[in-house]
Write a protein that holds these residues in place. Structure first.
Motif, PDB file in Angstrom:
ATOM      1  N   LEU A 122       0.846  -1.192   0.000  1.00 58.08           N
ATOM      2  CA  LEU A 122       0.000   0.000   0.000  1.00 58.08           C
ATOM      3  C   LEU A 122       0.877   1.235   0.000  1.00 58.08           C
ATOM      4  CD1 LEU A 122      -2.860   1.376   0.455  1.00 58.08           C
ATOM      5  CD2 LEU A 122      -2.300   1.287   2.894  1.00 58.08           C
ATOM      6  N   GLN A 123       0.475   2.249  -0.755  1.00 59.27           N
ATOM      7  CA  GLN A 123       1.132   3.553  -0.661  1.00 59.27           C
ATOM      8  C   GLN A 123       0.069   4.641  -0.577  1.00 59.27           C
ATOM      9  OE1 GLN A 123       3.556   4.144  -4.206  1.00 59.27           O
ATOM     10  NE2 GLN A 123       1.882   5.139  -5.291  1.00 59.27           N
ATOM     11  N   GLN A 124       0.361   5.672   0.237  1.00 59.81           N
ATOM     12  CA  GLN A 124      -0.588   6.758   0.477  1.00 59.81           C
ATOM     13  C   GLN A 124       0.196   8.063   0.608  1.00 59.81           C
ATOM     14  OE1 GLN A 124      -4.267   6.705   0.997  1.00 59.81           O
ATOM     15  NE2 GLN A 124      -3.709   8.811   0.506  1.00 59.81           N
ATOM     16  N   PHE A 125      -0.310   9.137  -0.007  1.00 53.97           N
ATOM     17  CA  PHE A 125       0.322  10.448   0.060  1.00 53.97           C
ATOM     18  C   PHE A 125      -0.648  11.459   0.666  1.00 53.97           C
ATOM     19  CE2 PHE A 125       2.498   8.172  -3.244  1.00 53.97           C
ATOM     20  CZ  PHE A 125       3.812   8.610  -3.202  1.00 53.97           C
ATOM     21  N   ARG A 126      -0.097  12.427   1.397  1.00 47.04           N
ATOM     22  CA  ARG A 126      -0.888  13.545   1.895  1.00 47.04           C
ATOM     23  C   ARG A 126      -0.176  14.835   1.529  1.00 47.04           C
ATOM     24  NH1 ARG A 126      -1.828  17.073   6.047  1.00 47.04           N
ATOM     25  NH2 ARG A 126       0.132  16.579   7.093  1.00 47.04           N
ATOM     26  N   TYR A 127      -0.882  15.727   0.849  1.00 47.29           N
ATOM     27  CA  TYR A 127      -0.296  16.966   0.353  1.00 47.29           C
ATOM     28  C   TYR A 127      -0.826  18.145   1.152  1.00 47.29           C
ATOM     29  CZ  TYR A 127       1.074  14.025  -3.565  1.00 47.29           C
ATOM     30  OH  TYR A 127       1.621  13.024  -4.329  1.00 47.29           O
ATOM     31  N   GLU A 128       0.062  19.064   1.489  1.00 47.51           N
ATOM     32  CA  GLU A 128      -0.330  20.227   2.285  1.00 47.51           C
ATOM     33  C   GLU A 128      -1.351  21.078   1.544  1.00 47.51           C
ATOM     34  OE1 GLU A 128       2.196  23.223   5.016  1.00 47.51           O
ATOM     35  OE2 GLU A 128       2.590  23.448   2.866  1.00 47.51           O
ATOM     36  N   ASN A 129      -1.217  21.153   0.235  1.00 43.26           N
ATOM     37  CA  ASN A 129      -2.137  21.947  -0.578  1.00 43.26           C
ATOM     38  C   ASN A 129      -2.695  21.064  -1.693  1.00 43.26           C
ATOM     39  OD1 ASN A 129      -3.580  23.905  -1.901  1.00 43.26           O
ATOM     40  ND2 ASN A 129      -1.799  25.141  -2.490  1.00 43.26           N
ATOM     41  N   PRO A 130      -3.712  20.251  -1.403  1.00 42.90           N
ATOM     42  CA  PRO A 130      -4.215  19.307  -2.423  1.00 42.90           C
ATOM     43  C   PRO A 130      -4.881  19.990  -3.613  1.00 42.90           C
ATOM     44  CG  PRO A 130      -5.626  19.289  -0.482  1.00 42.90           C
ATOM     45  CD  PRO A 130      -4.425  20.112  -0.127  1.00 42.90           C
TER      46      PRO A 130
END
Length: 657
Positions: free
Chosen positions: A524-532
């Motif tokens: 599994l891979q997951q990303f979280r962006y400060e400014n989506p």
């Protein structure tokens, strides 16, 4: 797709009756327990550092040369395991690993992308026999350059970046040795390799190999043709010193479709005649040759290599032709490297420094025509107790344009009573922008000289537990927090990103004895962006991806032990829709995202068979065997369809005269 998902669940349920028989079927010597790595590979932390008493060889005889695994590294495969399987190139080996999510263009011979335990392509550093196989302009590793059938040992380490080191096998047999490897399938796929090695004396060996490779033919404008030549020589000056040299030449002539006009991926025709490439006449020519030589030292015949000095020269040339433009470069690199390792009982200290000069021989899309780089590494390891090692590393990089970066890491690598293996690292890094991102100037794309370093922290680790002999469970993963990564702008320039957090993980269970090999895993891979909602999102922000893998094999002797046979299946299920990376052919660059629609869920099943009879081995792989059942085909990278069902037949022959 629901039916295929059900089949995958049924496969998982088959584990239970197998586990019920584990106590009966795993009556093996506990010293042979496999701990973590697939395909019967077992490693221990720095097992090469164990001190042995020197034994003087008989007059005229040579003690084989041994090279260390670097501090904190893990061995992932060796030549005994590689020969049993079909890998069109070293990238395909990566694609089948349990901790990898791959983005392939569908044809061997192309620069594919692999997320290895969460490390993206631009974070990967690939080295073989002292040569860096990363592109000096784009920074991307090229797994096509590796003569993978000659690999002796491959290791990797997880730091701020991913570091992979490959060493080719040596021969210490006076009689000549010849190898013939041949693979063929439908379309234009073909691999033919021939190797000859000759020891002229106990001290001197000469090796020469030629590899002809072809692929494509499943979709319009997708063919590739290439070759590789490898020449190696090594000579023992005495018990303490070795000189070694290698010439490596790779050439690839590729059709370049620039992706395909996909529209809705679920309705793409996956056909040789009706699939429409974005470029009908795009093509490229790539040639790279390397020449490296060095002198190496060991303390005595019972010790591994502890120092060396190398000189190398590399020439990279690429020409890309497509409607409206022609791009290319010819880049020459000249460098030297010196390293030394000291071992004081349980303490190991290692230092290395490398200098390179790069120069553009002809006109290119770079505004800079020459630059220098200096790389340094210092590492220290302490073996607390047997099979428990603490280590720390510091890597530094300085470039003549004023940019500098570092990768600082600490970690522990341990194997406890053949039951539990733990490998954990933490790193702080600052990564300089690539020459392409800074200085590229073409009709369609421009660099940005104001880019800043990407900086952040990274933690990675793995835990493997051998519950009972033959049954292993494990987990691995990586967390990364970074700022100012290099992104591609919608205006076709480069810029720095906002803060990003990335989490990648993998869990697996594996059962193996003398008769069966069964494994299930999930990555599994997951990303979280400060400014989506950033305007950079469309070309760079990555989606959540979940891949489920299964495999089951039966093995053993047949025909009164005249042959050894291994047969089974491997499956891959991607149950989620996701936006995938795509390859920007003009830039030779992997975008994080694209304007293509999301990839639909897909399923893949491969059937494999390998049989060994004396010095001859036959290997078969029926790839994508269920093609057409519930899906017309599938994609790994946006815009690039994978091959349809095909049968690859391979022969491995060894001759000793």
């Amino acid at each position: 797709m629901k039916k295929l998902t059900g089949l995958h669940i049924i496969f998982l349920m088959l584990w239970f009756p197998v586990l019920g028989q584990v106590s009966d079927s795993t009556a093996v010597d506990s010293s042979q327990v496999q701990v973590s790595n697939p395909d019967s590979l077992r490693t221990t932390p720095r097992d090469t550092t164990l001190q042995k008493k020197e034994k003087k060889p008989e007059p005229g005889q040579i003690t084989p040369w041994i090279e260390h695994n670097t501090l904190g590294s893990t061995q992932i495969t060796n030549d005994s395991l590689m020969r049993w399987q079909i890998w069109p190139n070293w990238g395909d080996y990566q694609a089948y690993r349990r901790d990898v999510i791959s983005y392939r263009q569908g044809t061997n011979g192309r620069v594919d992308a692999f997320h290895i335990n969460g490390y993206q392509p631009y974070e990967q550093r690939l080295e073989m026999e002292g040569l860096s196989l990363n592109n000096p302009i784009t920074g991307l590793p090229n797994y096509n350059l590796i003569p993978h059938r000659k690999i002796g040992v491959a290791t990797e380490s997880f730091e701020g970046n991913y570091y992979s080191d490959i060493r080719l096998r040596d021969y210490y047999i006076i009689k000549p040795i010849s190898y013939l490897n041949y693979d063929e399938a439908s379309g234009a796929y073909r691999n033919l390799e021939f190797l000859v090695a000759q020891n002229f004396s106990e001290q001197t060996n000469l090796e020469l190999s030629y590899w002809d490779r072809r692929g494509g033919g499943y979709y319009p404008n997708s063919n590739i043709e290439g070759s590789q030549v490898v020449g190696r020589v090594y000579h023992h000056l005495n018990d303490r010193f070795l000189i070694r040299g290698m010439y490596l030449r790779n050439q690839l002539n590729n059709d370049e479709p620039f992706g395909y006009n996909v529209g809705n991926p679920s309705t793409f025709p996956f056909d040789e005649f009706t699939s429409a490439p974005n470029s009908f006449n795009g093509n490229s020519e790539y040639t790279r040759w390397d020449l490296i030589g060095g002198i190496y030292h060991r303390k005595d015949t019972a010790s591994a290599e502890d120092g060396g000095f190398e000189l190398s020269i590399t020439n990279n040339k690429k020409d890309l032709r497509f409607t409206g433009d022609t791009l290319g470069w010819e880049l020459r690199a000249v460098g030297g490297n010196i390293f030394k390792e000291f071992i004081f009982n349980d303490l190991t200290i290692r230092g290395e420094i490398e200098a390179q000069n790069y120069s553009i021989e002809n006109n290119s899309a770079l505004s800079e025509n020459s630059w220098n780089e200096v790389n340094g590494e210092a590492s220290i390891g302490y073996q607390v107790i047997t099979n428990l090692e603490l280590y720390s590393k510091a890597r530094f990089k300085k470039r003549s344009d004023g940019y500098s970066g570092h990768d600082l890491s600490i970690g522990v690598n341990s194997l406890i009573s053949n039951k539990l293996r733990v490998n954990v690292s933490a790193a702080s890094y600052s990564q300089i922008p690539t020459m392409q991102a800074l200085y590229w100037q073409s009709k369609s794309y421009t660099g940005n000289v104001d880019l800043e370093n990407e900086s952040g922290i990274s933690t990675a680790g793995s835990v493997d537990f051998n519950l009972i002999p033959g049954l292993t469970f494990g987990v691995s993963g990586r967390f990364k927090s970074s700022d100012k990564a290099t992104f591609l702008n919608p205006d076709s320039s480069f810029s720095n990103s906002d803060k990003i957090e990335q989490l990648s993980g993998m869990v697996f269970g594996r059962f193996e004895n003398h008769r069966f090999e069964i494994e299930s895993s999930a990555a599994l891979q997951q990303f979280r962006y400060e400014n989506p909602e950033s305007n950079l999102a469309g070309l760079n922000h990555q989606s959540q991806v979940l891949w489920l893998r299964n495999s089951a094999f039966v093995k053993g002797y047949v025909f009164d032990r005249a042959a050894y046979l291994k047969i089974g299946i491997k499956t891959l299920l991607s149950p989620l829709f996701y936006s995938a990376r795509t390859y920007n052919t003009e830039l030779s660059y992997w975008q994080g995202n694209s304007t293509y629609q999301e990839l639909p869920p897909f399923f893949r099943l491969d059937g494999e068979l390998s049989a060994r009879v004396r010095g001859i081995m036959v290997v078969l792989r029926w790839e994508n065997a269920l093609d057409g059942l519930g899906q017309s085909g599938y994609f790994e990278a946006a815009g690039f369809p994978m091959p349809p069902r095909r049968l690859i037949v391979g022969i491995r022959a060894q001759f000793r005269n």
